[in-house]
Design a protein around this motif. Structure first.
Motif, PDB file in Angstrom:
ATOM      1  N   THR A  12       0.842  -1.190   0.000  1.00 56.34           N
ATOM      2  CA  THR A  12       0.000   0.000   0.000  1.00 56.34           C
ATOM      3  C   THR A  12       0.885   1.250   0.000  1.00 56.34           C
ATOM      4  OG1 THR A  12      -1.728  -1.129   1.247  1.00 56.34           O
ATOM      5  CG2 THR A  12      -1.795   1.282   1.232  1.00 56.34           C
ATOM      6  N   TYR A  13       0.633   2.161  -0.939  1.00 59.74           N
ATOM      7  CA  TYR A  13       1.391   3.415  -0.982  1.00 59.74           C
ATOM      8  C   TYR A  13       0.620   4.473  -0.204  1.00 59.74           C
ATOM      9  CZ  TYR A  13       4.446   7.041  -2.805  1.00 59.74           C
ATOM     10  OH  TYR A  13       5.362   8.063  -2.912  1.00 59.74           O
ATOM     11  N   ARG A  14       1.227   4.963   0.884  1.00 61.22           N
ATOM     12  CA  ARG A  14       0.535   5.909   1.750  1.00 61.22           C
ATOM     13  C   ARG A  14       1.523   6.926   2.331  1.00 61.22           C
ATOM     14  NH1 ARG A  14      -2.395   2.608   5.638  1.00 61.22           N
ATOM     15  NH2 ARG A  14      -0.503   2.590   6.906  1.00 61.22           N
ATOM     16  N   GLY A  40       3.500   9.004   0.966  1.00 60.02           N
ATOM     17  CA  GLY A  40       4.801   9.035   0.320  1.00 60.02           C
ATOM     18  C   GLY A  40       5.661   7.810   0.559  1.00 60.02           C
ATOM     19  N   ARG A  41       5.095   6.748   1.131  1.00 65.21           N
ATOM     20  CA  ARG A  41       5.874   5.544   1.417  1.00 65.21           C
ATOM     21  C   ARG A  41       5.103   4.301   0.995  1.00 65.21           C
ATOM     22  NH1 ARG A  41       8.239   5.210   7.337  1.00 65.21           N
ATOM     23  NH2 ARG A  41       9.461   3.606   6.266  1.00 65.21           N
ATOM     24  N   LEU A  42       5.855   3.320   0.541  1.00 66.16           N
ATOM     25  CA  LEU A  42       5.260   2.030   0.208  1.00 66.16           C
ATOM     26  C   LEU A  42       5.337   1.124   1.424  1.00 66.16           C
ATOM     27  CD1 LEU A  42       4.119   0.051  -1.958  1.00 66.16           C
ATOM     28  CD2 LEU A  42       6.493  -0.657  -2.375  1.00 66.16           C
ATOM     29  N   TYR A  75      16.245   2.812   1.509  1.00 72.38           N
ATOM     30  CA  TYR A  75      15.154   1.898   1.148  1.00 72.38           C
ATOM     31  C   TYR A  75      15.303   0.578   1.902  1.00 72.38           C
ATOM     32  CZ  TYR A  75      11.753  -0.664  -1.652  1.00 72.38           C
ATOM     33  OH  TYR A  75      10.667  -1.398  -2.047  1.00 72.38           O
TER      34      TYR A  75
END
Length: 280
Positions: free
Chosen positions: A118-120, A122-124, A187
């Motif tokens: 889920t991308y939320r 600005g972060r996956l 990352y």
């Protein structure tokens, strides 16, 4: 190269490599003649590892493109074509700095797709849907990790770029896969915040493991194994210095595993039973 006849026997093990240099390292490490044949439009290299009157038949293959999807599709086609007892991947990977060193091997106890999630804000946030290795195979891997004489041969089987000859480490743990090359240690840190003891990243392992899992049935189970050598730490300092060593030693570890299967009566009888079952 000639097309394989329809009556060509099924193989026991399929070895997948992502890069040509990894495939060449595997063939050089195994030290056996390979014959090129085509099946269902896919070029394979066939060979046999022998000990006395026992043999393990191998088909080596390489996807045209990098990433988990091409690897999964090719692995699926290979499993359906040959119904092997195992599908194995060797080659190179990025290691997690602080947990691994360049030249170490990582044997995947589980693999997951770090791009699914889920991308939320600005972060996956990865789902971390993983495919886990079977415990009996992990026990065999642990046994090989404790064989000191075999490990000495393993680490000295290819010249190291740093010039040293001492032992490195074989890690048994999680590996993450995705369709892009990571060159940012931040990352890696974001993944470590959501999983415990992640040892490596690559681009194909999850696809191969998923193919083996989804193509297996209660009556015809294809086991998967991923063994890769650490060449960098997913940062801007990537280079090719360790590629030759990591590709060769990852294949050497698999060669030792197959040799172990040839030596053990129960393991070899299991391979024979799979070979006979797939002829029906």
């Amino acid at each position: 190269m000639v097309s394989a006849p329809e009556c060509f026997d099924r193989v026991d093990v399929v070895v997948i490599t992502a890069l040509l240099e990894e495939r060449q390292a595997m063939k050089a490490c195994f030290g056996i003649p390979f014959e090129s044949r085509i099946r269902s439009g896919i070029p394979y290299s066939f060979g046999s590892i022998c000990r006395g009157d026992r043999s393990i038949r191998i088909a080596a293959v390489q996807p045209v493109e990098a990433g988990p999807i091409p690897a999964a599709v090719l692995a699926t086609r290979a499993i359906l074509d040959w119904r092997p007892a195992a599908i194995i991947m060797t080659g190179i990977c990025a290691g997690v700095e602080g947990l691994t060193r360049q030249g170490d091997l990582v044997v995947a106890s589980q693999v997951f797709d770090h791009m699914a999630g889920t991308y939320r804000n600005g972060r996956l946030i990865p789902f971390q849907q993983s495919v886990s290795q079977e415990q009996w195979l992990l026990q065999i891997i642990n046994h090989l990790r404790e064989d000191k004489s075999s490990l000495v041969n393993l680490w000295r089987s290819h010249p190291r770029p740093d010039g040293f000859t001492g032992n490195l480490d074989i890690h048994l743990g999680a590996m993450a896969s995705g369709s892009f090359v990571v060159k940012d240690p931040r990352y890696i840190q974001s993944l470590l915040e959501k999983t415990s003891k992640l040892f490596a990243l690559d681009m194909e392992a999850y696809g191969v493991a998923c193919a083996a899992k989804m193509c297996s049935t209660a009556f015809a189970n294809t086991h998967w194994l991923v063994v890769k050598g650490v060449v960098d730490f997913a940062d801007a300092n990537k280079n090719d210095d360790w590629h030759g060593y990591a590709g060769f030693t990852s294949a050497k570890f698999v060669h030792q595993l197959l040799d172990y299967a040839l030596e053990r009566e129960q393991a070899y009888q299991w391979i024979l039973s799979r070979r006979l079952a797939t002829r029906s």
